[in-house]
Scaffold this motif. Sequence first.
Motif, PDB file in Angstrom:
ATOM      1  N   SER A  33       0.776  -1.087  -0.083  1.00 47.84           N
ATOM      2  CA  SER A  33      -0.178   0.162   0.220  1.00 47.84           C
ATOM      3  C   SER A  33       0.998   1.192  -0.053  1.00 47.84           C
ATOM      4  CB  SER A  33      -0.923   0.095   1.072  1.00 47.84           C
ATOM      5  OG  SER A  33      -1.720  -1.089   1.189  1.00 47.84           O
ATOM      6  N   ASN A  34       1.823   1.001   0.771  1.00 52.19           N
ATOM      7  CA  ASN A  34       2.878   2.137   0.607  1.00 52.19           C
ATOM      8  C   ASN A  34       3.197   2.413  -0.874  1.00 52.19           C
ATOM      9  OD1 ASN A  34       4.462   3.667   2.409  1.00 52.19           O
ATOM     10  ND2 ASN A  34       6.375   2.570   1.647  1.00 52.19           N
ATOM     11  N   ASP A  35       3.814   1.679  -1.542  1.00 54.99           N
ATOM     12  CA  ASP A  35       4.059   1.866  -3.088  1.00 54.99           C
ATOM     13  C   ASP A  35       2.894   2.434  -3.852  1.00 54.99           C
ATOM     14  OD1 ASP A  35       6.770   1.331  -3.118  1.00 54.99           O
ATOM     15  OD2 ASP A  35       6.399  -0.701  -3.338  1.00 54.99           O
ATOM     16  N   ALA A  37       0.055   3.975  -2.585  1.00 50.21           N
ATOM     17  CA  ALA A  37      -0.349   5.172  -2.094  1.00 50.21           C
ATOM     18  C   ALA A  37       0.794   6.253  -2.914  1.00 50.21           C
ATOM     19  CB  ALA A  37      -0.379   5.196  -0.792  1.00 50.21           C
ATOM     20  N   ARG A  38       2.086   6.013  -2.926  1.00 52.61           N
ATOM     21  CA  ARG A  38       2.978   7.011  -3.433  1.00 52.61           C
ATOM     22  C   ARG A  38       2.644   7.133  -4.755  1.00 52.61           C
ATOM     23  NH1 ARG A  38       7.165   4.670  -1.610  1.00 52.61           N
ATOM     24  NH2 ARG A  38       7.799   3.783  -3.941  1.00 52.61           N
ATOM     25  N   MET A  39       2.152   6.126  -5.678  1.00 54.33           N
ATOM     26  CA  MET A  39       1.843   6.027  -7.111  1.00 54.33           C
ATOM     27  C   MET A  39       0.730   7.117  -7.325  1.00 54.33           C
ATOM     28  SD  MET A  39       2.649   2.688  -9.271  1.00 54.33           S
ATOM     29  CE  MET A  39       2.059   3.319 -10.508  1.00 54.33           C
ATOM     30  N   SER A  40       0.222   7.399  -6.270  1.00 49.64           N
ATOM     31  CA  SER A  40      -1.254   7.918  -6.598  1.00 49.64           C
ATOM     32  C   SER A  40      -0.912   9.478  -7.160  1.00 49.64           C
ATOM     33  CB  SER A  40      -2.187   8.035  -5.054  1.00 49.64           C
ATOM     34  OG  SER A  40      -1.542   8.676  -4.413  1.00 49.64           O
ATOM     35  N   THR A  41       0.431  10.194  -6.674  1.00 52.03           N
ATOM     36  CA  THR A  41       0.789  11.490  -7.038  1.00 52.03           C
ATOM     37  C   THR A  41       1.339  11.345  -8.494  1.00 52.03           C
ATOM     38  OG1 THR A  41       2.899  11.191  -6.148  1.00 52.03           O
ATOM     39  CG2 THR A  41       1.165  12.276  -4.808  1.00 52.03           C
ATOM     40  N   VAL A  42       1.209  10.323  -9.351  1.00 53.23           N
ATOM     41  CA  VAL A  42       1.900  10.259 -10.654  1.00 53.23           C
ATOM     42  C   VAL A  42       0.977  11.008 -11.563  1.00 53.23           C
ATOM     43  CG1 VAL A  42       2.413   8.665 -12.259  1.00 53.23           C
ATOM     44  CG2 VAL A  42       3.276   8.068 -10.175  1.00 53.23           C
ATOM     45  N   CYS A  46      -3.753   7.478 -11.896  1.00 54.51           N
ATOM     46  CA  CYS A  46      -3.228   6.771 -10.676  1.00 54.51           C
ATOM     47  C   CYS A  46      -3.965   7.086  -9.293  1.00 54.51           C
ATOM     48  CB  CYS A  46      -1.494   7.023 -10.679  1.00 54.51           C
ATOM     49  SG  CYS A  46      -0.693   6.406 -12.196  1.00 54.51           S
ATOM     50  N   ALA A  47      -4.165   8.399  -9.227  1.00 55.60           N
ATOM     51  CA  ALA A  47      -4.791   8.896  -8.061  1.00 55.60           C
ATOM     52  C   ALA A  47      -6.036   8.065  -8.066  1.00 55.60           C
ATOM     53  CB  ALA A  47      -5.060  10.308  -7.949  1.00 55.60           C
ATOM     54  N   TRP A  50      -5.768   4.447  -7.068  1.00 51.96           N
ATOM     55  CA  TRP A  50      -5.362   4.256  -5.550  1.00 51.96           C
ATOM     56  C   TRP A  50      -6.868   4.717  -4.796  1.00 51.96           C
ATOM     57  CZ3 TRP A  50      -3.113   2.396  -1.404  1.00 51.96           C
ATOM     58  CH2 TRP A  50      -3.078   3.074  -0.311  1.00 51.96           C
TER      59      TRP A  50
ATOM     60  N   ARG B 124       6.945   8.202 -13.481  1.00 48.59           N
ATOM     61  CA  ARG B 124       6.503   8.841 -14.727  1.00 48.59           C
ATOM     62  C   ARG B 124       7.369   8.830 -15.916  1.00 48.59           C
ATOM     63  NH1 ARG B 124       5.627  14.139 -11.214  1.00 48.59           N
ATOM     64  NH2 ARG B 124       3.859  13.770 -10.418  1.00 48.59           N
ATOM     65  N   TRP B 147       3.295   9.368   4.836  1.00 49.20           N
ATOM     66  CA  TRP B 147       3.827   7.795   5.156  1.00 49.20           C
ATOM     67  C   TRP B 147       4.436   7.022   3.914  1.00 49.20           C
ATOM     68  CZ3 TRP B 147       1.125   3.830   3.227  1.00 49.20           C
ATOM     69  CH2 TRP B 147      -0.263   4.230   2.744  1.00 49.20           C
TER      70      TRP B 147
END
Lengths: 265, 159
Positions: A33-35, A37-42, A46-47, A50, B124, B147
């Motif tokens: 989920s860490n990865d 969630a981070r990808m959601s800002t791509v 992606c957002a 997520w 990206r 986090w």
Amino acid sequence: MEGNNDSVDVTGDNRISKLPKPILHHILSFISSNDAARMSTVSKVCASAWNSLPYLNFGYIHYGSQHMHDVIDQILANRKKNNIPMQNFSLWLGYYHPRLSFVDNWIKILVACNIKQLNLREKPDNVYYSLPETIFSAKSLTVLSLEGFKIELPADEHLSLRYFNGLTSFQVGETLPKLKKVNLVNLANQENLGYDHSVLQLIDIAAINVEDLSINNHSHGNINAVRVTDCKTLKSFYLNCVDITDNWLEELFYSLQNLEKFDLT
Amino acid sequence: MVKLKSNDDKEFEVEEAAVIQSEMIKNMIEDGCATSVIPLPNIDSKTLIKVIEYLNKHINMGKAAETGEEDDLKEFDEQFVNMGWEELFDVIMAANYLNIHELMELCCQSAADRLKNKSVRAVREMLKITNDLTEEEEQEIINDAPWAFEGPEIDDTVN
């Protein structure tokens, strides 16, 4: 990637954004989920992927991650608000916590979101925590895998119990007609705990539709009573560190007529 | 033998034992709908060749465990997913359409492995995604999930 620059679409269109959402979700189901969630800002796609991702794997949560409780609270509240049917939720609590009432709340939400697979682990020296009764209303549950958690009665098709201290008998009766697969690992007590424990004495499985049964008590001494009755559909049976006799075997094979695979170590 | 036709009008003959790993085609054969050529309007010949290569290798996969061919298959799988993103997504779409469960899992796992621990910038760049979020939207997500942006393991390379 090098050398691929000429294939860049000038409109900014890209392949991953054109994948149907279920496929994108499927890919994201393999990462933490860490990865995810981070990808959601791509990008926007992606957002949105997520925010509706039905697979949440938080992995190991370290000591001092109190704020992770709030994070998970918020993520689950968001899933519930948007009626996301949850496929999988995995979490390993790697620290001592006196009360795990926050887990009750998560389970409640997950059950409301029709959770299908629930994998929960906690440190073996934690205070054993009983899952809330809500778990029995999890009608969509197909896999329940617990380590260090207690449960009074098992769930649906696939039951996996590991390191269940304090359990003296494990019995599955005909009340669970849907149960197909049972996996028991190290149910007896761990020797390194300093106080008296009851030892697992009896495993009694009478489940009419169970097809796959595995009992492995490696490193915790032999279990001396295993009863398997009425499991007429049992096809695969694995036993490790279980005391048995010739008589027991004879009776077993007599009653299990559809058995295709039997392993004994 | 079963005949498959790609969307660029190329025909391929595949053994039935190989092609029935596709649930979709298996159902067609069982329903008697596969008497002549099966057109696959969603799959181009380049992708179809890859899929057929996989199907031929994974024929009788259940028997691999008995004959000790598991390692061989594992090595094949590792080599098989060694392809660019575009091609990987093409195969994923084809595996999804043809309903070939193992191939789908293999390719999605490979895609996920490539994304693991990657920084936003790296993702990206690898996938040639143009950021269409406004700076405010992006900041809002980061504020909501700090986090996810912490940790020494985040990898900014694009390999």
